[in-house]
Design a protein around this motif. Structure first.
Motif, PDB file in Angstrom:
ATOM      1  N   UNK A  85      28.025  20.817 -36.352  1.00 24.82           N
ATOM      2  CA  UNK A  85      28.416  21.935 -35.035  1.00 24.82           C
ATOM      3  C   UNK A  85      29.163  23.014 -35.707  1.00 24.82           C
ATOM      4  N   UNK A  86      29.555  23.947 -34.912  1.00 18.70           N
ATOM      5  CA  UNK A  86      30.225  25.393 -35.150  1.00 18.70           C
ATOM      6  C   UNK A  86      31.832  25.032 -35.031  1.00 18.70           C
ATOM      7  N   UNK A  87      32.377  24.506 -36.136  1.00 17.74           N
ATOM      8  CA  UNK A  87      33.809  23.930 -35.892  1.00 17.74           C
ATOM      9  C   UNK A  87      34.553  24.971 -35.073  1.00 17.74           C
ATOM     10  N   UNK A  88      34.516  26.396 -35.386  1.00 19.98           N
ATOM     11  CA  UNK A  88      35.223  27.504 -35.083  1.00 19.98           C
ATOM     12  C   UNK A  88      34.933  27.423 -33.414  1.00 19.98           C
ATOM     13  N   UNK A  89      33.608  27.681 -33.024  1.00 10.43           N
ATOM     14  CA  UNK A  89      33.528  27.963 -31.626  1.00 10.43           C
ATOM     15  C   UNK A  89      33.869  26.715 -30.686  1.00 10.43           C
ATOM     16  N   UNK A  90      33.584  25.330 -31.680  1.00  8.32           N
ATOM     17  CA  UNK A  90      34.143  24.297 -30.675  1.00  8.32           C
ATOM     18  C   UNK A  90      35.555  24.081 -30.669  1.00  8.32           C
ATOM     19  N   UNK A  91      36.356  24.499 -31.464  1.00 12.33           N
ATOM     20  CA  UNK A  91      38.061  24.722 -31.439  1.00 12.33           C
ATOM     21  C   UNK A  91      38.202  25.485 -30.263  1.00 12.33           C
ATOM     22  N   UNK A  92      37.460  26.538 -30.305  1.00 15.36           N
ATOM     23  CA  UNK A  92      37.901  27.541 -29.190  1.00 15.36           C
ATOM     24  C   UNK A  92      37.822  26.849 -27.715  1.00 15.36           C
ATOM     25  N   UNK A  93      36.438  26.351 -27.501  1.00 13.97           N
ATOM     26  CA  UNK A  93      36.231  26.067 -26.428  1.00 13.97           C
ATOM     27  C   UNK A  93      37.055  24.512 -25.935  1.00 13.97           C
ATOM     28  N   UNK A  94      37.587  23.940 -26.982  1.00 12.80           N
ATOM     29  CA  UNK A  94      38.423  22.731 -26.731  1.00 12.80           C
ATOM     30  C   UNK A  94      39.912  23.417 -26.354  1.00 12.80           C
ATOM     31  N   UNK A  95      40.281  24.380 -27.156  1.00 10.10           N
ATOM     32  CA  UNK A  95      41.655  25.000 -26.897  1.00 10.10           C
ATOM     33  C   UNK A  95      41.495  25.745 -25.476  1.00 10.10           C
ATOM     34  N   UNK A  96      40.535  26.259 -25.054  1.00  4.70           N
ATOM     35  CA  UNK A  96      40.499  26.765 -23.652  1.00  4.70           C
ATOM     36  C   UNK A  96      40.355  25.589 -22.635  1.00  4.70           C
ATOM     37  N   UNK A  97      39.862  24.613 -23.058  1.00  2.78           N
ATOM     38  CA  UNK A  97      40.011  23.521 -21.917  1.00  2.78           C
ATOM     39  C   UNK A  97      41.135  22.585 -22.031  1.00  2.78           C
ATOM     40  N   UNK A  98      41.670  22.736 -23.160  1.00  4.04           N
ATOM     41  CA  UNK A  98      43.123  22.192 -23.221  1.00  4.04           C
ATOM     42  C   UNK A  98      44.077  22.989 -22.175  1.00  4.04           C
ATOM     43  N   UNK A  99      44.043  24.332 -22.159  1.00  4.42           N
ATOM     44  CA  UNK A  99      45.029  25.317 -21.578  1.00  4.42           C
ATOM     45  C   UNK A  99      44.628  24.930 -19.784  1.00  4.42           C
ATOM     46  N   UNK A 100      43.158  25.122 -19.559  1.00  3.60           N
ATOM     47  CA  UNK A 100      42.942  24.960 -18.423  1.00  3.60           C
ATOM     48  C   UNK A 100      43.186  23.710 -17.654  1.00  3.60           C
ATOM     49  N   UNK A 101      43.111  22.539 -18.395  1.00  6.00           N
ATOM     50  CA  UNK A 101      43.432  21.294 -17.903  1.00  6.00           C
ATOM     51  C   UNK A 101      44.940  21.078 -17.850  1.00  6.00           C
TER      52      UNK A 101
END
Ligand SMILES: Cc1ncc(C[n+]2csc(CCOP(=O)(O)OP(=O)(O)O)c2C)c(N)n1
Ligand SMILES: [Mg+2]
Length: 926
Positions: A85-101
């Protein structure tokens, strides 16, 4: 260490195992092994080692345990594939999820004190994101998608992702744990009852997720084997906590998954080394312990312990010192390292973990910060991806992935013992920061929170201003942002969103009336039958029904002989994925113990929890696999609601449909068995489950009527209910179904027989349920012949239904005082004449009939089996518990005397004449 000869196992020679007495010879052995490995590959090397071990064991050499492997990743670096996968984009998505959660939980607790968890998802974010981006299949076309059991208190994570996916809106996120708010909220944990289009299965009662997952995976195989659904594309994933593994349900049934070679099943155990109060195995190593347990049970074990940063150190570790150190450090200490780094003491890791000159040299070129930043396997997408890949590619056994993480990863509560309960971020200020806060007259708590939020933002590169941080603003990038496009693309490639519960329902063809005919006719005089046998007869008809026949799924946890099931074994076969590799001893008989690869019946062995998990898988298949299988789970009624009550609760939450058949019911009917077996309360507990329809039928035709209605309501109309029927083992003549009783059977009460002796001056109404209805009928005779009392006997098939209707009427009347008053059905049937008393008797506790008492005008006097059962004959038990005909008679006379209609002397005389000892102690006291 390889021992030299058999002598070395003697105590005197034990020291030879610890010191290398012949390094030259050792080197030769190792060299040989290495050359085999190099020239012929690892398979051959493993074969030779196995042969050597086998031979050594035969010769009496104590072999090393092969159950545990070193405290290293199972997938070696050399076998890893690059991240797709695209590590960079996946990291961004994961970070946003971390924040919203995190924001979801923190916000909910700023205004209301509704709880929630931050630390669990924080530790598991990578485990889920790698799954969402690369593994979890959604429902698409003919494919049913994967079935995923999410760790219950990690729910903010899947919610946060569904928010990015546009499946949940901001209002819902704001209303996390406030489900009654306008615009709707989100349930604390996975509950299909509360979020029926989202969650598939409830998991938060620890241990139930894992056991349900195992039986779900097996059920997928069963559906496939019987040609009822194509489940080949489905994997069952169960995410569970390391602390959760201490629940007996988590590990108690792992054997069956290996025995049945369920390679469609993957457990992911999030080993963050902590549970709620503290470390899971502070003094030991939970990963090693679980490895032994699962491997011993026959599972494929994949350990994912260390992140990629460790690869280089391990490669440099030519003496094995690092691997040994990794192994010797207990979990409590690993927690300390994670915690220490967070608390600003990164040097601690160099000092304490890399604690020998050799290890210090190994990390001499690393800074303290680099050492503190060395990640655990579960926070490294490459390692997690490769572990999942290994699981998916494994054939012939289920896989457990033991993945090491840090609880509260990236939050201010990281690895703290309080992490589990943390609902907000907060970091202590330094003296310097404190001074500034004081000089600016800021509130200390706010300053601590802001500091923690800023750290979180920096750590995960979140594009949020201070003002947005303070407000815990939910963040959703524009629809066309690269990370959003990526997220949608990935889900599309994997078939659709997860979690998502299928709510399409295709009704069954209603069963044919002929399928019930035999039981509705009753039995010939003198050819008695129990309600249990009536049910077995019914099953034989139903399983041949052209519509629903093949969808019927009988489930039994041993004891089938007790219930008269064996003729079904022979006719329909017991499910066994390997068929039958032996000739059964009863071959050729009517009751042959026949195992077939496409057998229809589940013989679960002595395992009520497992059987209940099969019931759930079968009763939810209408949603999971779009096939309306109809489970009938028959068991000792005593080992149902009381023993597996929480699974029954979870089944109701899952919107499970089907029939629970509580056999050998009643506290006086299962004579001889005694205190542990005689059930006098399951009918009471059944009332507590909102989707349960509980019945206590007396005759075969009642059983048939209820079952037919149940199939039609659940599988033709699609109602989310399940039925509980108590069935007994006492034989008596079964009457044919009288005219006009169907509605009454289903609503819970109908008049069965009226007797009016000549010259009768008094009238009573007598209610009986299950087998005790016959005692009540006998009482009717005694009252008529000896006391000239007229009576109507009613069959009370369901006090739960009567009560459900009564509370509904009461509620409507209370909230709509101006409307015409609704009359509860029970009152409609029994009338409002306060002079006609009602006496109810059953094989269950008094509290069962008493629940309708407040909705009657007349007095209801309940008899019941309160107290412990004991070994005796039916007659003696019924006399002991005071539910027999004589006691019903006395109770009826007493009720009349109470109203001044009879002289009390008549009652006294009746007690004497009917042989009742009034001085006996109350049954519930002895
Ligand atoms: C049967 C049951 N007992 C207790 C709890 C309360 N409880 C919720 S989470 C939790 C700790 C879980 O620890 P672990 O399984 O290690 O999960 P982690 O949060 O560490 O990932 C406890 C005790 C529960 N939900 N269910
Ligand atoms: Mg844990």
């Amino acid at each position: 260490m390889i021992v030299r000869n058999v002598d070395s196992v003697r105590p005197s020679a034990l020291s030879n195992e610890l010191v290398d007495v012949d390094p030259q010879e050792t080197a030769e052995w190792l060299e040989s092994l290495e050359s085999v490995f190099r020239l012929q590959g690892p398979e051959r090397a493993k074969f030779l080692l196995d042969q050597l071990l086998e031979r050594a064991r035969v010769d009496g050499v104590r072999g090393p345990s092969s159950i545990h492997t070193p405290y290293l990743n199972t997938v070696p670096k050399t076998e890893e594939v690059p991240y797709p996968g695209d590590r960079e984009l996946e990291r961004t998505i994961k970070s946003i999820n971390r924040w919203n959660a995190m924001a979801m939980v923190a916000r909910a607790n700023k205004t209301t004190n509704v709880g929630g968890h931050i630390a669990t998802y924080a530790s598991a974010a990578t485990l889920y994101e790698v799954g969402f981006n690369h593994f979890f299949r959604g429902r698409a076309g003919d494919s049913h998608g994967d079935v995923i059991y999410f760790q219950g208190h990690a729910s903010p994570g899947p919610y946060a992702r569904a928010f990015l996916e546009g499946r949940l809106n901001e209002t819902q996120l704001k209303n996390f744990r406030q489900e009654l708010q306008p615009g709707g909220g989100l349930s604390s944990y996975p509950h299909p009852w509360l979020m029926p289009t989202f969650w598939q299965f409830p998991t938060v009662s620890m241990g139930l997720g894992p056991i349900m997952a195992i039986y779900q995976a097996r059920y997928a195989r069963y559906l496939e084997a019987r040609g009822l659904a194509d489940t080949r594309g489905t994997h069952v994933w169960a995410f569970l906590g390391d602390g959760e593994c201490d629940e007996p349900e988590s590990l108690g049934c792992i054997g069956i998954a290996a025995r049945e070679r369920l390679d469609n099943l993957i457990f992911v155990v999030n080993c963050n080394l902590q549970r709620l109060d503290g470390p899971v195995r502070g003094n030991g190593k939970i990963i090693q312990e679980l490895e032994g347990t699962f491997r011993g049970a026959g599972w494929n074990v994949v350990k994912c312990i260390w992140g990629s940063d460790w690869d280089e150190l391990l490669a440099r570790d030519t003496t094995g010192a690092l691997a040994r150190r990794m192994m010797e450090v207990p979990d409590g200490e690993y927690q300390e390292y994670a915690y220490a780094a967070k608390k600003g003491k990164p040097e601690l890791i160099r000092e304490k973990f890399f604690n020998t000159p050799e290890l210090k040299v190994l990390v001499a070129d690393k800074t303290d910060e680099q050492l503190a930043g060395l990640r655990r396997g579960g926070h490294d997408p490459i390692k997690v991806f490769n572990a999942y890949r290994a699981a998916l590619n494994h054939r012939g056994a289920p896989t457990v992935i033991l993945v090491k993480t840090v609880k509260g990863y990236g939050t201010s509560a990281e690895a703290n013992n309080t992490a589990h309960q943390e609902k907000k971020l907060e970091i202590m200020l330094t003296a310097q920061e404190r001074a500034i806060v004081e000089s600016e007259a800021l509130e200390l708590k706010q300053a601590q929170e802001l500091k923690a939020l800023r750290q979180f933002r920096e750590r995960f590169h979140l594009p949020l201003s201070d003002a947005e941080l303070k407000k815990y603003k939910f963040y959703r990038p524009a629809e066309d942002a690269p990370e959003m496009r990526y997220l949608f693309e990935r889900r599309k490639a994997l078939g659709g969103f997860q979690p998502a519960r299928n709510t399409d329902f295709k009704p069954c063809e209603p069963p044919k009336p002929e399928s019930f005919a035999r039981v509705l006719q009753g039995t010939p005089a003198g050819k008695g039958q129990s309600t249990t046998l009536a049910w077995v007869t019914l099953m034989q008809g139903l399983m041949k029904d052209p519509g629903v026949g093949k969808l019927i799924v009988p489930i039994v946890p041993d004891e089938g002989q007790t219930f008269g099931l064996p003729p079904l074994y022979n006719q329909f076969g017991l499910y066994s994925p390997v068929g039958q590799r032996y000739v059964p001893v009863d071959k050729g008989t009517m009751t042959e113990y026949k195992e077939l690869p496409n057998g229809q019946i589940f013989q679960e062995g002595i395992n009520e929890a497992g059987a209940m998990a099969t019931f759930i898988a079968a009763g939810t298949a209408y949603s999971t696999f779009a096939v309306n299988t109809i489970p009938f789970y028959v068991y000792y009624s005593m080992f149902g609601f009381q023993r597996v009550g929480d699974l029954i609760w979870a089944s109701a939450d899952s919107r499970c449909r089907g029939f629970l058949m509580g056999a050998t019911a009643g506290r006086t009917t299962l004579n001889g068995e005694g205190l542990q077996h005689e059930d006098g309360h399951s009918q009471l507990v059944a009332m507590t489950v909102p989707t349960c329809r509980a019945y206590d039928p007396a005759f075969g035709y009642e059983v048939a009527t209820i079952v037919e209605e149940g199939i039609n309501r659940m599988f033709v109309k699609g109602e989310d209910l399940f039925y509980y029927l108590t069935i007994y083992n006492e034989s008596y003549d079964m009457p044919a179904m009288p005219q006009g009783v169907r509605d009454g059977i289903l609503r819970g009460l109908y008049p069965y027989k009226t007797v009016k002796p000549d010259g009768a001056k008094h009238t009573v109404q007598l209610l009986g349920s299950g087998v005790i209805l016959r005692e009540v009928l006998r009482a009717q005779e005694i009252l008529a012949t000896k006391y000239q009392v007229a009576s109507t006997v009613f069959s009370a098939t369901s006090y739960q239904e009567l009560r459900r209707d009564a509370i509904e009427c009461e509620r409507v009347n209370r909230l709509h005082p101006d409307r015409p008053k609704r009359v509860p059905y029970v009152q409609e049937v029994l009338g409002t004449d306060a002079n006609v008393p009602v006496v109810a008797s059953s094989d269950y506790m008094r509290a069962v009939p008493e629940q309708v008492a407040t909705y009657l005008n007349c007095r209801l006097l309940a008899l019941g089996t309160d107290g412990f059962g004991r070994s005796e004959t039916r007659a003696n038990l019924r006399r002991f518990f005071e539910v027999d005909a004589e006691h019903v008679t006395v109770a009826a006379l007493y009720a009349l005397a109470e109203r001044g209609q009879l002289d009390r002397g008549v009652v006294r005389q009746a007690i004497q004449d009917l042989g009742i000892d009034p001085e006996r102690p109350a049954p519930w006291t002895v």
